[in-house]
Design a protein around this motif. Sequence first.
Motif, mmCIF file in Angstrom:
data_model
loop_
_atom_site.group_PDB
_atom_site.id
_atom_site.type_symbol
_atom_site.label_atom_id
_atom_site.label_comp_id
_atom_site.label_asym_id
_atom_site.label_seq_id
_atom_site.Cartn_x
_atom_site.Cartn_y
_atom_site.Cartn_z
ATOM 1 N N TYR A 191 3.089 -3.695 7.678
ATOM 2 C CA TYR A 191 2.785 -2.360 7.162
ATOM 3 C C TYR A 191 2.686 -1.338 8.281
ATOM 4 C CZ TYR A 191 2.293 -3.591 2.281
ATOM 5 O OH TYR A 191 2.572 -3.976 0.997
ATOM 6 N N LEU A 192 2.179 -1.750 9.432
ATOM 7 C CA LEU A 192 2.053 -0.826 10.554
ATOM 8 C C LEU A 192 3.406 -0.270 10.972
ATOM 9 C CD1 LEU A 192 0.066 0.355 12.721
ATOM 10 C CD2 LEU A 192 0.693 -1.613 14.148
ATOM 11 N N VAL A 193 4.442 -1.120 10.957
ATOM 12 C CA VAL A 193 5.780 -0.692 11.399
ATOM 13 C C VAL A 193 6.779 -0.633 10.239
ATOM 14 C CG1 VAL A 193 5.410 -1.501 13.746
ATOM 15 C CG2 VAL A 193 6.428 -3.050 12.083
ATOM 16 N N HIS A 194 6.260 -0.555 9.016
ATOM 17 C CA HIS A 194 7.064 -0.249 7.829
ATOM 18 C C HIS A 194 8.163 -1.267 7.518
ATOM 19 C CE1 HIS A 194 4.926 3.516 8.005
ATOM 20 N NE2 HIS A 194 5.461 3.826 9.175
ATOM 21 N N ARG A 195 7.877 -2.556 7.731
ATOM 22 C CA ARG A 195 8.876 -3.568 7.388
ATOM 23 C C ARG A 195 8.980 -3.790 5.883
ATOM 24 N NH1 ARG A 195 6.741 -7.733 11.860
ATOM 25 N NH2 ARG A 195 7.520 -6.660 13.704
ATOM 26 N N VAL A 196 7.932 -3.443 5.137
ATOM 27 C CA VAL A 196 7.961 -3.636 3.683
ATOM 28 C C VAL A 196 7.777 -2.304 2.959
ATOM 29 C CG1 VAL A 196 7.223 -6.047 3.705
ATOM 30 C CG2 VAL A 196 5.495 -4.246 3.749
ATOM 31 N N TYR A 197 8.128 -1.210 3.624
ATOM 32 C CA TYR A 197 7.959 0.113 3.028
ATOM 33 C C TYR A 197 8.780 0.237 1.747
ATOM 34 C CZ TYR A 197 7.730 5.178 2.542
ATOM 35 O OH TYR A 197 7.513 6.450 2.056
ATOM 36 N N GLY A 198 8.119 0.706 0.691
ATOM 37 C CA GLY A 198 8.794 0.911 -0.586
ATOM 38 C C GLY A 198 8.846 -0.311 -1.482
ATOM 39 N N LEU A 199 8.353 -1.445 -0.991
ATOM 40 C CA LEU A 199 8.433 -2.698 -1.746
ATOM 41 C C LEU A 199 7.150 -2.911 -2.539
ATOM 42 C CD1 LEU A 199 10.088 -5.259 -2.285
ATOM 43 C CD2 LEU A 199 9.095 -6.253 -0.219
ATOM 44 N N THR A 200 7.290 -3.257 -3.818
ATOM 45 C CA THR A 200 6.151 -3.587 -4.670
ATOM 46 C C THR A 200 6.188 -5.084 -4.971
ATOM 47 O OG1 THR A 200 6.144 -1.403 -5.690
ATOM 48 C CG2 THR A 200 5.003 -3.154 -6.873
ATOM 49 N N PHE A 201 5.055 -5.755 -4.776
ATOM 50 C CA PHE A 201 4.964 -7.195 -4.988
ATOM 51 C C PHE A 201 4.398 -7.482 -6.377
ATOM 52 C CE2 PHE A 201 4.673 -6.296 -0.486
ATOM 53 C CZ PHE A 201 5.585 -7.191 0.054
ATOM 54 N N ASP A 202 4.856 -8.579 -6.961
ATOM 55 C CA ASP A 202 4.322 -8.964 -8.273
ATOM 56 C C ASP A 202 2.880 -9.439 -8.150
ATOM 57 O OD1 ASP A 202 6.667 -8.779 -10.267
ATOM 58 O OD2 ASP A 202 7.537 -9.772 -8.532
#
Length: 481
Positions: A191-202
């Motif tokens: 999250y700090l470097v936006h590797r999962v930016y925009g992703l929503t987890f179930d």
Amino acid sequence: MIKIETVLNILKKDGLFREIIDHENYLYNYTNVTFDSISYDSRKAKENCLFFAKGAAFKEEYLVSAISQGLGWYVAEKDYQVGIPVIVVNNIKKAMSLIAMVFYGNPQKKLKILAFTGTKGKTTAAYFAYHILSQRYQTALLSTMNTTLDGKTFFKSSFSTPENIDLFDMMAQAVKNNRTHLVMEVSSQAYLVHRVYGLTFDVGVFLNITPDHIGPIEHPTFEDYFYHKRLLMENSRAVVVNSDMDHFNLLKEEVEQKEHDFYGSQSDNQIKNSKAFRFSATGKLAGDYDIQLIGHFNQENAVAAGLACLRLGASLEDIQKGIAETRVPGRMEVLTQKNGAKVIIDYAHNGDSLTKLISVVEEHHTGNIALVLGSTGNKGESRRKDFGLLLNKHPEIQVFLTTDDPNYEDPRAIADEISSYIEHPVKTIIDREEAIKTAMSITSQPLDAVILAGKGADCYQIINGVKEEYPGDAAIAKRYL
């Protein structure tokens, strides 16, 4: 493939677009541009590739090299003035993530995604979840230990959470391989470097939190670390949280409006009748469970995984079978010497995880206990003091300080720093194999034990920024059994 109009629409919708700069006046025809690949590695950039100039260490020469290979466009936070058009954005990593998501066909919409975060236990919990879901579903796994996109071939990832372009590429491969579910680890760094930016987890699972990963190249403060951990809860449709973790009340308040399950002593989902290889659970997972990994904390990880998988369609029978099948390389691996003494190999690499590891070993071994321990260089510097203060509480343990991924630091200086906090004598043996051999030599009977902490199943040492070959703690220990 992705058209430039689509790229620009994505960036504008998220407020990331600033401008296109084209010093050579190519813009009259830019609407016809289509990209058939995307990359942040200049060595892979070529004609019809959309290249992302990212990272504090990025150099203009990388871009020039890519242009010599046919690169025609790039995305960056500034104009490098290299003679080709640039799409200037406010945040390059966010742009990468959103564009990769679309470029790879929005694979997140075709998978049920379960993510784990926590200071420790992510890999173990992910393994439990993978084995549980694999009883019924075609499951992929992205883990620090092992990654599989087809359920057959496994490989080790460079990061707990891959770079965003790589992540969506892997997800697309999983979809192509008919995977229906994905289990993954999500680090605070993701999250700090936006590797999962925009992703929503179930489903997102928060296992625990203790001070770690605080330093010049990681999180500046514990507050920052905890905040980035909590972002998984914000970006998950349903959550599972350990009610016994520090700062639980804050998390409880933040997730109360979401679908959620709590586990631990402040919930209905508790562990009862806990033994070495078996436990009972109450609440949604009510029943008896066999488990190969010793330690109460591993049973907690199993319950967390079980509750999460229950939300994704697993049955109680799937959960029981999956937990019983789970083994994790380098996590509480146990070898037996000819004299009956045990060698326990574990990734425990911070004060909290080492505390739990020692407590489990002392529960089963009342003889001589030896500990082989190092600490990583250029990251997690606070661990060194934590180790020292912890070991002051265990003066009966014979400590052998050694090398563990020193990177650009001197391993002896790291060992000396740990030693400076310890009030009783310890031995420093910089060569890790020699340290393991010496520690094993002090055992003589079945109640004795040797703990090899930190490296787990890693078969490398990080020295001066390079992963140098190392046989691995298990391979070395087997030489001297």
